[in-house]
Write a protein that holds these residues in place. Structure first.
Motif, PDB file in Angstrom:
ATOM      1  N   ILE A   1       0.838  -1.206   0.000  1.00  0.00           N
ATOM      2  CA  ILE A   1       0.000   0.000   0.000  1.00  0.00           C
ATOM      3  C   ILE A   1       0.872   1.254   0.000  1.00  0.00           C
ATOM      4  CG2 ILE A   1      -1.664   1.312   1.367  1.00  0.00           C
ATOM      5  CD1 ILE A   1      -2.855  -1.338   2.274  1.00  0.00           C
ATOM      6  N   HIS A   2       1.943   1.230   0.777  1.00  0.00           N
ATOM      7  CA  HIS A   2       2.817   2.407   0.899  1.00  0.00           C
ATOM      8  C   HIS A   2       4.137   2.178   0.171  1.00  0.00           C
ATOM      9  CE1 HIS A   2       0.070   4.028   3.940  1.00  0.00           C
ATOM     10  NE2 HIS A   2       0.073   2.827   4.496  1.00  0.00           N
ATOM     11  N   CYS A   3       4.074   1.595  -0.996  1.00  0.00           N
ATOM     12  CA  CYS A   3       5.304   1.282  -1.731  1.00  0.00           C
ATOM     13  C   CYS A   3       6.043   2.550  -2.152  1.00  0.00           C
ATOM     14  CB  CYS A   3       4.973   0.426  -2.956  1.00  0.00           C
ATOM     15  SG  CYS A   3       6.416  -0.127  -3.877  1.00  0.00           S
ATOM     16  N   GLU A   4       5.328   3.511  -2.697  1.00  0.00           N
ATOM     17  CA  GLU A   4       5.965   4.753  -3.150  1.00  0.00           C
ATOM     18  C   GLU A   4       6.551   5.534  -1.971  1.00  0.00           C
ATOM     19  OE1 GLU A   4       6.523   5.817  -6.126  1.00  0.00           O
ATOM     20  OE2 GLU A   4       5.505   4.195  -7.178  1.00  0.00           O
ATOM     21  N   ALA A   5       5.785   5.622  -0.895  1.00  0.00           N
ATOM     22  CA  ALA A   5       6.278   6.342   0.284  1.00  0.00           C
ATOM     23  C   ALA A   5       7.509   5.652   0.874  1.00  0.00           C
ATOM     24  CB  ALA A   5       5.177   6.441   1.333  1.00  0.00           C
ATOM     25  N   THR A   6       7.505   4.314   0.853  1.00  0.00           N
ATOM     26  CA  THR A   6       8.667   3.577   1.366  1.00  0.00           C
ATOM     27  C   THR A   6       9.899   3.820   0.509  1.00  0.00           C
ATOM     28  OG1 THR A   6       7.152   1.866   2.194  1.00  0.00           O
ATOM     29  CG2 THR A   6       9.494   1.308   2.061  1.00  0.00           C
ATOM     30  N   CYS A   7       9.721   3.843  -0.815  1.00  0.00           N
ATOM     31  CA  CYS A   7      10.850   4.114  -1.717  1.00  0.00           C
ATOM     32  C   CYS A   7      11.433   5.511  -1.468  1.00  0.00           C
ATOM     33  CB  CYS A   7      10.397   3.988  -3.170  1.00  0.00           C
ATOM     34  SG  CYS A   7      10.061   2.302  -3.696  1.00  0.00           S
ATOM     35  N   ASN A   8      10.555   6.493  -1.344  1.00  0.00           N
ATOM     36  CA  ASN A   8      11.033   7.859  -1.092  1.00  0.00           C
ATOM     37  C   ASN A   8      11.742   7.965   0.250  1.00  0.00           C
ATOM     38  OD1 ASN A   8       9.913   8.711  -3.546  1.00  0.00           O
ATOM     39  ND2 ASN A   8       7.938   9.166  -2.595  1.00  0.00           N
ATOM     40  N   TRP A   9      11.222   7.287   1.256  1.00  0.00           N
ATOM     41  CA  TRP A   9      11.861   7.326   2.576  1.00  0.00           C
ATOM     42  C   TRP A   9      13.241   6.675   2.548  1.00  0.00           C
ATOM     43  CZ3 TRP A   9      13.227   3.355   6.039  1.00  0.00           C
ATOM     44  CH2 TRP A   9      13.611   3.796   7.307  1.00  0.00           C
ATOM     45  N   VAL A  10      13.364   5.548   1.838  1.00  0.00           N
ATOM     46  CA  VAL A  10      14.660   4.873   1.737  1.00  0.00           C
ATOM     47  C   VAL A  10      15.661   5.745   0.988  1.00  0.00           C
ATOM     48  CG1 VAL A  10      15.849   2.880   0.744  1.00  0.00           C
ATOM     49  CG2 VAL A  10      13.689   2.559   1.934  1.00  0.00           C
ATOM     50  N   LEU A  11      15.216   6.387  -0.100  1.00  0.00           N
ATOM     51  CA  LEU A  11      16.121   7.251  -0.863  1.00  0.00           C
ATOM     52  C   LEU A  11      16.592   8.441  -0.029  1.00  0.00           C
ATOM     53  CD1 LEU A  11      14.321   7.246  -4.344  1.00  0.00           C
ATOM     54  CD2 LEU A  11      16.408   6.027  -3.696  1.00  0.00           C
TER      55      LEU A  11
ATOM     56  N   LEU B   1      16.765   8.527   3.237  1.00  0.00           N
ATOM     57  CA  LEU B   1      17.627   8.014   4.299  1.00  0.00           C
ATOM     58  C   LEU B   1      19.036   7.732   3.768  1.00  0.00           C
ATOM     59  CD1 LEU B   1      17.856   6.993   7.235  1.00  0.00           C
ATOM     60  CD2 LEU B   1      17.150   4.734   6.413  1.00  0.00           C
ATOM     61  N   VAL B   2      19.119   7.133   2.579  1.00  0.00           N
ATOM     62  CA  VAL B   2      20.434   6.856   1.988  1.00  0.00           C
ATOM     63  C   VAL B   2      21.177   8.149   1.688  1.00  0.00           C
ATOM     64  CG1 VAL B   2      21.580   5.896  -0.045  1.00  0.00           C
ATOM     65  CG2 VAL B   2      19.762   4.607   1.077  1.00  0.00           C
ATOM     66  N   HIS B   3      20.448   9.147   1.193  1.00  0.00           N
ATOM     67  CA  HIS B   3      21.078  10.442   0.883  1.00  0.00           C
ATOM     68  C   HIS B   3      21.598  11.114   2.154  1.00  0.00           C
ATOM     69  CE1 HIS B   3      21.074  14.823   0.093  1.00  0.00           C
ATOM     70  NE2 HIS B   3      21.566  14.451  -1.084  1.00  0.00           N
ATOM     71  N   ASP B   4      20.808  11.075   3.211  1.00  0.00           N
ATOM     72  CA  ASP B   4      21.232  11.704   4.463  1.00  0.00           C
ATOM     73  C   ASP B   4      22.443  10.992   5.069  1.00  0.00           C
ATOM     74  OD1 ASP B   4      19.179  13.496   4.185  1.00  0.00           O
ATOM     75  OD2 ASP B   4      17.797  12.417   5.511  1.00  0.00           O
ATOM     76  N   ILE B   5      22.442   9.656   5.023  1.00  0.00           N
ATOM     77  CA  ILE B   5      23.568   8.912   5.592  1.00  0.00           C
ATOM     78  C   ILE B   5      24.840   9.148   4.775  1.00  0.00           C
ATOM     79  CG2 ILE B   5      24.466   6.587   6.021  1.00  0.00           C
ATOM     80  CD1 ILE B   5      21.649   5.735   6.768  1.00  0.00           C
ATOM     81  N   THR B   6      24.683   9.165   3.442  1.00  0.00           N
ATOM     82  CA  THR B   6      25.868   9.307   2.591  1.00  0.00           C
ATOM     83  C   THR B   6      26.458  10.707   2.675  1.00  0.00           C
ATOM     84  OG1 THR B   6      24.954   7.650   1.088  1.00  0.00           O
ATOM     85  CG2 THR B   6      26.739   9.022   0.252  1.00  0.00           C
ATOM     86  N   ASP B   7      25.616  11.735   2.570  1.00  0.00           N
ATOM     87  CA  ASP B   7      26.124  13.109   2.513  1.00  0.00           C
ATOM     88  C   ASP B   7      26.330  13.715   3.895  1.00  0.00           C
ATOM     89  OD1 ASP B   7      26.117  12.961  -0.219  1.00  0.00           O
ATOM     90  OD2 ASP B   7      24.166  13.917  -0.470  1.00  0.00           O
ATOM     91  N   ASP B   8      25.321  13.596   4.768  1.00  0.00           N
ATOM     92  CA  ASP B   8      25.375  14.289   6.053  1.00  0.00           C
ATOM     93  C   ASP B   8      26.234  13.575   7.091  1.00  0.00           C
ATOM     94  OD1 ASP B   8      23.665  16.076   4.895  1.00  0.00           O
ATOM     95  OD2 ASP B   8      21.856  15.246   5.816  1.00  0.00           O
ATOM     96  N   ILE B   9      26.416  12.272   6.944  1.00  0.00           N
ATOM     97  CA  ILE B   9      27.164  11.530   7.956  1.00  0.00           C
ATOM     98  C   ILE B   9      28.526  11.091   7.422  1.00  0.00           C
ATOM     99  CG2 ILE B   9      27.178   9.480   9.424  1.00  0.00           C
ATOM    100  CD1 ILE B   9      24.196   9.658   9.649  1.00  0.00           C
ATOM    101  N   LEU B  10      28.527  10.345   6.323  1.00  0.00           N
ATOM    102  CA  LEU B  10      29.782   9.778   5.845  1.00  0.00           C
ATOM    103  C   LEU B  10      30.708  10.845   5.265  1.00  0.00           C
ATOM    104  CD1 LEU B  10      28.531   6.443   4.245  1.00  0.00           C
ATOM    105  CD2 LEU B  10      29.765   6.747   6.377  1.00  0.00           C
ATOM    106  N   ARG B  11      30.238  11.564   4.254  1.00  0.00           N
ATOM    107  CA  ARG B  11      31.111  12.545   3.611  1.00  0.00           C
ATOM    108  C   ARG B  11      31.442  13.703   4.556  1.00  0.00           C
ATOM    109  NH1 ARG B  11      27.943  11.976  -1.891  1.00  0.00           N
ATOM    110  NH2 ARG B  11      29.319  10.528  -2.993  1.00  0.00           N
TER     111      ARG B  11
END
Length: 480
Positions: free
Chosen positions: A112-122, A124-134
């Motif tokens: 039911i929430h497939c689109e919302a889940t995809c956006n949330w994962v994207l 989250l990955v962006h925040d972890i990669t840019d805001d935390i790792l880099r």
């Protein structure tokens, strides 16, 4: 007419179950083939948690004709064997049913929430990669928290980490379009295989997508541990000691002057470079530990779902007397219309009134009666006194509480955990060892693999379904 319909249903169900059994046997033979053994090992490395839970679930599913065809006390040699057999049958089918129920709920939410889940994962990955790792690597290459690090080593480690992060970001760019299909596969696995398979697949996917973090942690842990070991060896050199690996002890040893000079020249740069290496190691250790804690949490939940006694909880709620927990004495006060005289010193428990002893004759004037105000708890009375109540002790049984019913099963989950394992993990963190992403939680007991022929399995399923027509419908707790 009803019998003919039931026979057709039994034959159809047996045919579908036999096809499923054939597919499982064919898959097992392929995976154990020598030519594909290398691919099997790669699959076990990448999807180890999913493989373990699939192994447990496949063995449970091929035994469903045996579970369906069980008949309680009627064909069991003893009551104890019948109880264990019924407990095993009901625990298996109740665990499968509840697991698939939870998996269906989780799969429905994901679809039911497939689109919302995809956006949330994207996001989250962006925040972890840019805001935390880099951002974290750039911060460590400067002056983190006011610490003055070695500039050259910090830039080398920082650029190496940023390069690996950039490679992972490039791979993620190509994998991103497949995210929606991965979420749908995760949802469908919950519908057909249950929540445990769904959670195990999520853990494996999480470990696969955070492979860059675990790789950087492993490389930095390798550098940090070798640096610590080198410093410890040089300290032993200065103290005139040497590790004896054959006898596993520290022996005295006379080093030459040249060895002390070389050791001093090597010890100084290693000690001065240790803070820079430690800062990078601590940063990636925190990230890797956070991922490991998430994985351990899901593995703990999977173990709880496998070990939880669903059938026993239902039986306890309906018939709690089927779970005795020791014996007890219940006191009953019986009234006497004619009056009964104590026949001697009757000792009765002051608090509960339990009859402990009765000695003497009817005319014994030294009999004693309870007096709570007396220091000794007893009070004399004369031989003419009468008592209008008698104490009767009845043997009864205690009923096990809900915690006593659950704790033996959940105790198997923590069987492999101990204080020594926690101390070992802490030692690995400080010494640069590899932090485990899973603990030794207990899993469901594996049933033996069924290796009967396809024809025998068809007849077994056919007779199990057909037996439901002739066996009277009874509540499942009667087997206990």
């Amino acid at each position: 007419m009803i019998n003919c319909i039931w026979i057709m249903v039994a034959a159809s169900v047996a045919f579908v179950a036999t096809l499923f059994y054939i597919s499982l046997q064919f898959t097992a033979r392929i995976l154990h083939n020598g030519a594909l053994l290398f691919l099997n090992q790669i699959f076990l490395k990448l999807f180890g948690n999913t493989w373990i839970n699939l192994h447990v679930r496949s063995r449970q599913l091929i035994y469903w004709p045996v579970i369906l065809g069980g008949s309680g006390f009627r064909f069991q040699p003893t009551v104890a064997v019948a109880h264990r057999t019924a407990l095993l049958r009901h625990s298996i089918w109740s665990a499968i049913a509840f697991d698939i129920f939870l998996g269906s709920i989780g799969g429905l939410i994901l679809i039911i929430h497939c689109e919302a889940t995809c956006n949330w994962v994207l996001c989250l990955v962006h925040d972890i990669t840019d805001d935390i790792l880099r951002s974290g690597c750039a911060w460590l290459m400067g002056v983190p928290a006011g610490f003055k690090l070695n500039t050259k080593l910090a830039e080398t480690l920082g650029m190496f980490s940023l390069t690996i992060i950039q490679v992972w970001s490039t791979l993620w760019f190509f994998v991103k379009p497949l995210l929606k299909y991965g979420i749908k596969v995760l949802a469908v696995s919950g519908f057909f295989l249950g929540f445990t398979i769904q959670a195990a697949l999520f853990v494996d996917i999480l470990l696969l997508t955070t492979l860059h973090i675990s790789t950087l942690h492993w490389l930095l842990a390798l550098v940090y541990s070798h640096q610590i070991q080198a410093l410890a060896a040089l300290l032993r050199l200065f103290r005139g000691q040497k590790r004896n690996h054959l006898r596993a002890r520290i022996d005295s040893y006379d080093y030459s002057v040249e060895q002390h000079v070389v050791g001093s020249l090597v010890f100084t740069p290693l000690l001065l470079l240790l803070p820079t290496t430690s800062v990078f190691y601590i940063f990636f250790t925190i990230l890797n530990t956070a991922v490991s804690l998430v994985c351990i949490g899901f593995q703990f939940l999977i173990s709880i779902l496998h070990a939880f006694p669903y059938a026993e909880i239902v039986i306890w709620l309906i018939h709690p007397k089927r779970f005795p927990s020791g014996i007890c004495f219940k006191q009953i006060w019986a009234n006497s219309s004619s009056g009964t005289r104590f026949s001697g010193p009757k000792k009765v428990d002051v608090h509960s009134g339990t009859l402990l002893a009765s000695v003497g004759t009817v005319e014994d004037s030294s009999a004693h009666l309870i007096n709570a105000e007396s220091p000794t708890g007893f009070q004399p009375f004369d031989s003419l006194s009468y008592v209008s109540q008698n104490v009767i002790s009845v043997l009864g049984t205690n009923i096990a509480s809900l915690g006593e019913v659950i704790s033996p099963h959940l105790g198997k989950t923590f069987k492999g955990l101990s204080l020594s394992s926690g101390v070992s993990c802490a030692y690995k963190v400080f010494s640069g060892g590899r932090i485990p992403s899973s603990l030794n939680f207990g899993v469901a007991p594996l049933l033996p693999w069924m290796s009967i022929s396809f024809k025998e399995f068809w007849w077994l399923t056919y007779e199990a379904v057909l037996s439901c027509l002739y066996i009277s419908v009874e509540p499942f707790w009667v087997d206990f």
